[in-house]
Write a protein that holds these residues in place. Structure first.
Motif, PDB file in Angstrom:
ATOM      1  N   ARG A  76     -18.148 -10.398  -5.670  1.00  0.00           N
ATOM      2  CA  ARG A  76     -18.625  -9.107  -6.151  1.00  0.00           C
ATOM      3  C   ARG A  76     -17.640  -8.484  -7.125  1.00  0.00           C
ATOM      4  O   ARG A  76     -18.028  -7.886  -8.127  1.00  0.00           O
ATOM      5  N   ARG A 104     -25.038   5.325  -7.276  1.00  0.00           N
ATOM      6  CA  ARG A 104     -25.203   4.839  -5.902  1.00  0.00           C
ATOM      7  C   ARG A 104     -26.035   5.798  -5.068  1.00  0.00           C
ATOM      8  O   ARG A 104     -26.628   5.407  -4.067  1.00  0.00           O
ATOM      9  N   GLN A 132     -26.665  -0.775  -3.384  1.00  0.00           N
ATOM     10  CA  GLN A 132     -26.158  -1.092  -2.043  1.00  0.00           C
ATOM     11  C   GLN A 132     -26.641  -0.098  -0.989  1.00  0.00           C
ATOM     12  O   GLN A 132     -26.757  -0.439   0.185  1.00  0.00           O
ATOM     13  N   ARG A 133     -26.988   1.128  -1.452  1.00  0.00           N
ATOM     14  CA  ARG A 133     -27.507   2.155  -0.546  1.00  0.00           C
ATOM     15  C   ARG A 133     -28.793   1.703   0.145  1.00  0.00           C
ATOM     16  O   ARG A 133     -29.046   2.033   1.297  1.00  0.00           O
ATOM     17  N   SER A 155     -26.600  -4.984  -6.813  1.00  0.00           N
ATOM     18  CA  SER A 155     -25.437  -5.149  -5.932  1.00  0.00           C
ATOM     19  C   SER A 155     -24.631  -3.873  -5.776  1.00  0.00           C
ATOM     20  O   SER A 155     -24.034  -3.646  -4.730  1.00  0.00           O
ATOM     21  N   GLU A 199     -16.386  -7.185  -0.507  1.00  0.00           N
ATOM     22  CA  GLU A 199     -16.392  -5.723  -0.653  1.00  0.00           C
ATOM     23  C   GLU A 199     -15.251  -5.315  -1.579  1.00  0.00           C
ATOM     24  O   GLU A 199     -14.114  -5.693  -1.383  1.00  0.00           O
ATOM     25  N   SER A 201     -31.819  -1.346  -8.699  1.00  0.00           N
ATOM     26  CA  SER A 201     -30.946  -0.518  -7.877  1.00  0.00           C
ATOM     27  C   SER A 201     -31.735   0.348  -6.901  1.00  0.00           C
ATOM     28  O   SER A 201     -31.145   1.131  -6.168  1.00  0.00           O
ATOM     29  N   ASP A 247     -31.427  -7.100   0.141  1.00  0.00           N
ATOM     30  CA  ASP A 247     -30.671  -8.233  -0.383  1.00  0.00           C
ATOM     31  C   ASP A 247     -30.666  -8.135  -1.905  1.00  0.00           C
ATOM     32  O   ASP A 247     -31.723  -8.080  -2.534  1.00  0.00           O
ATOM     33  N   PRO A 248     -29.474  -8.080  -2.530  1.00  0.00           N
ATOM     34  CA  PRO A 248     -29.417  -7.865  -3.983  1.00  0.00           C
ATOM     35  C   PRO A 248     -30.197  -8.911  -4.774  1.00  0.00           C
ATOM     36  O   PRO A 248     -30.830  -8.585  -5.769  1.00  0.00           O
TER      37      PRO A 248
END
Lengths: 356, 242
Positions: free
Chosen positions: A195, B78, B109-110, B105, A354, B155, B114-115
């Motif tokens: 990432r 985000r 992510q919030r 990604s 992460e 997103s 799965d991205p």
């Protein structure tokens, strides 16, 4: 264009390895296995040359990570080479640690120091960042030059590794150099598939675009700065485990960063292969031109200028432009359709790391 | 319940050039607000104030009733603000798949999705699946605009800011785009859409706002706004009516 629901997705898988990258991994591991046995068959001159090669490779990989991937052009990485050298001295001679234990301890301490210096360095951008990192390195050089506990301007000699004996110390240093050299390549390859690597490659192309898609630009760059600083410190400790004699003007010399820049620029900036090619060329030139005295530096300069003019993407960039099929790139490919006979279940892929 | 987006007396000026003049409005989830105005009216600046790439001199911006005025750009992304740029900002050295994967990604992510699945869904929806492994730098302008939309959609935004996404598209492409935007409204997204193609805008938006020099000239039902004399004179020029 269709307006199907966002949840119904056709079957797909993501491939991130190429035949060339798999072959390179196999060849690399074989090479590592052969080289690891060198203390049994190699002469000390050969091993010392490889120690130099692999530590320079690690330093160059770290500088490439900073400048080539994160756009952080530092000319102050010698700060961490010097701190690594003195960290090794303090660990082995003052604290009585085995070099194998002293290195992880100094890595942890220098990570904290790097975090502190980032508070200053990250207030600056572009050319100011470059000069600022150099100033930070000079501050460390001056501080250490005034510290009687570590020999002040005269420096110190590491004696805490003498118990290993000359042969034992050479073998240990050699294995450590091999580890840090291969380790730096594996680390950068792993980062670029993680990432963090995705974020780095995005902000290299467009910081505005990266931010608007949720990438924390500051923390991404900070992560790279910390990794590169600790990497340089570990490589610096191994270099001085080989040299033993530490002088502040040499350990904190901007020459270290000049070598990193030379290697990365002639090999290829922003490519994992660049530092490998560049370090081979650098060591090769140095070995063949050793008798020329200071003329050797002039030749290095001419080579660097010539290559930046004729091959701005470095020797590896030149090679890839000619042979594009040789790609070790980390770029994942999306493949649509049902699973291949070999791969049932969910698509294999990288485990995201992460970052921020 | 608080509005999805609220601008509360937002003001921003660059020297003497005012791009937001005490601008206030709200947007509900599942609502599309169209914004029209001449070049230099402060439309793109208004989106930049919402995304955080510009800081207002005064006023507040709220998302779901929460003050986000001090939040940095990436944190707002985000929190669910997606945007497309008038001039596309592709990651030219990365493939289309990777470009969209970044939206999924990081900003995505919030959502907990799965991205890679979100990426494939966004690519399919915007018709970019066939170009997934193409370097983004090699795309045509039309496909770059699609890529802007795909990255924002991957997103999983709740608020979508569209900056002249239909500009330069052919008629049937505009229609396909409108279908997507209608469907997104149906999924509960709030959308602010800046566009010069008024015809396209009027056909889909719930409300229209006309601006000039950062000031709101009129706001309301699209036909009423376009028919108001003030908008006609500013936006279409004076003396053209027979």
């Amino acid at each position: 264009m269709s307006t199907t629901s966002a949840t119904a997705v056709p079957p797909f898988r993501v491939e991130s390895a190429t035949p060339a990258s798999r072959a390179a991994a196999v060849v690399g591991l074989l090479l590592l296995a052969v080289l690891a046995t060198a203390p049994a068959w190699g002469g000390s001159g050969f091993m010392k040359l490889l120690i130099e090669f692999f530590t320079l490779l690690a330093l160059a990989q770290m500088w490439n990570l900073l400048a080539g991937y994160a756009g952080l052009v530092s000319i102050g990485q010698q700060a961490f080479v010097g701190l690594g050298a003195y960290g090794l001295f303090v660990g082995t001679d003052r604290l009585g640690l085995h070099p194998l234990l002293a290195i992880p301890v100094l890595a942890a301490v220098i990570a904290l120091i790097a975090l502190a210096t980032s508070l200053f360095a990250f207030r600056l951008h572009g050319g100011y960042f470059a000069i600022g990192t150099w100033v930070i390195a000079e501050v460390f050089r001056i501080l250490v030059s005034g510290a009687k506990e570590v020999g002040a301007g005269n420096g110190v000699t590491i004696q805490g590794a003498a118990f290993l004996g000359p042969q034992g110390r050479l073998a240990l240093t050699y294995w450590l150099a091999l580890g840090v050299g291969f380790g730096s390549v594996i680390l950068v390859a792993w980062i670029m598939r993680s990432r963090l690597g995705l974020a780095l490659r995005a902000l290299r192309d467009s910081e505005a675009g990266a931010e608007s898609l949720g990438i924390d630009v500051f923390r991404t760059k900070l992560a790279v700065y910390l990794i590169a600083s600790v990497g340089c410190a570990v490589a610096g400790a191994i270099i001085y485990l080989s040299l033993l004699r530490i002088q502040p003007n040499a350990a904190f010399s901007v020459d270290w960063t000049a070598r990193m820049i030379f290697i990365v620029i002639i090999g290829g900036l922003g490519r994992i292969e660049g530092p490998i090619v560049g370090a081979l060329v650098f060591i090769g030139l140095r070995e063949t031109l050793a008798d020329f005295g200071s003329l050797y530096l002039v030749i290095l300069g001419v080579v660097a200028i010539g290559l930046t003019l004729l091959a701005p993407r470095g020797l590896w960039g030149l090679f890839v432009a000619r042979f594009p099929m040789v790609s070790f790139g980390a770029q994942p490919r999306l493949v649509m359709g049902a699973q291949t006979p070999g791969g049932a279940g969910p698509p294999p892929g990288t485990t995201p790391t992460e970052v921020a | 319940m608080a509005a999805l987006l609220e601008l509360d007396h937002v003001a921003k000026a660059f020297g003497t050039v005012v791009v937001a003049d005490e601008l206030s409005y709200t947007l509900a989830a599942g609502e599309i607000l169209g914004v029209v105005g001449p070049n230099g009216a402060g439309k793109t600046s208004m989106l930049n104030l919402i995304t955080g790439s510009l800081q207002p001199d005064r006023g507040r911006i709220l998302l779901d009733g929460r003050d986000i005025t001090a939040m940095p750009v990436h944190a707002r992304a985000r929190a669910g603000i997606g945007r497309t740029h008038q001039v596309p900002h592709p990651f030219g050295g990365m493939t289309v798949f990777e470009n969209v994967l970044i939206g999924a990604s990081f900003a995505g992510q919030r959502t907990g999705a799965d991205p890679r699945t979100a990426t494939v869904a966004a690519l399919e929806r915007t018709g970019l699946l066939a170009h997934a492994n193409t370097p983004a730098g090699a795309l045509t302008l039309l496909d770059r605009k699609r890529l802007e939309l795909a990255r924002a959609l991957a997103s999983g935004p709740r608020l979508l800011l569209l900056d002249e996404i239909a500009g330069g598209l052919a008629e049937h492409e505009v229609q396909a785009l409108i279908e997507i935007i209608r469907a997104l409204r149906g999924e509960g997204l709030g959308i602010v859409w800046i566009e010069h193609i008024v015809q396209a805008l009027v056909s889909v938006v719930d409300r229209l706002m006309a601006t000039n020099y950062g000031r709101k000239l009129a706001e309301g039902a699209p036909k009423t706004v376009m028919a108001s004399p003030e908008v006609q004179s500013v936006y279409l020029g004076q003396g053209i009516r027979a």
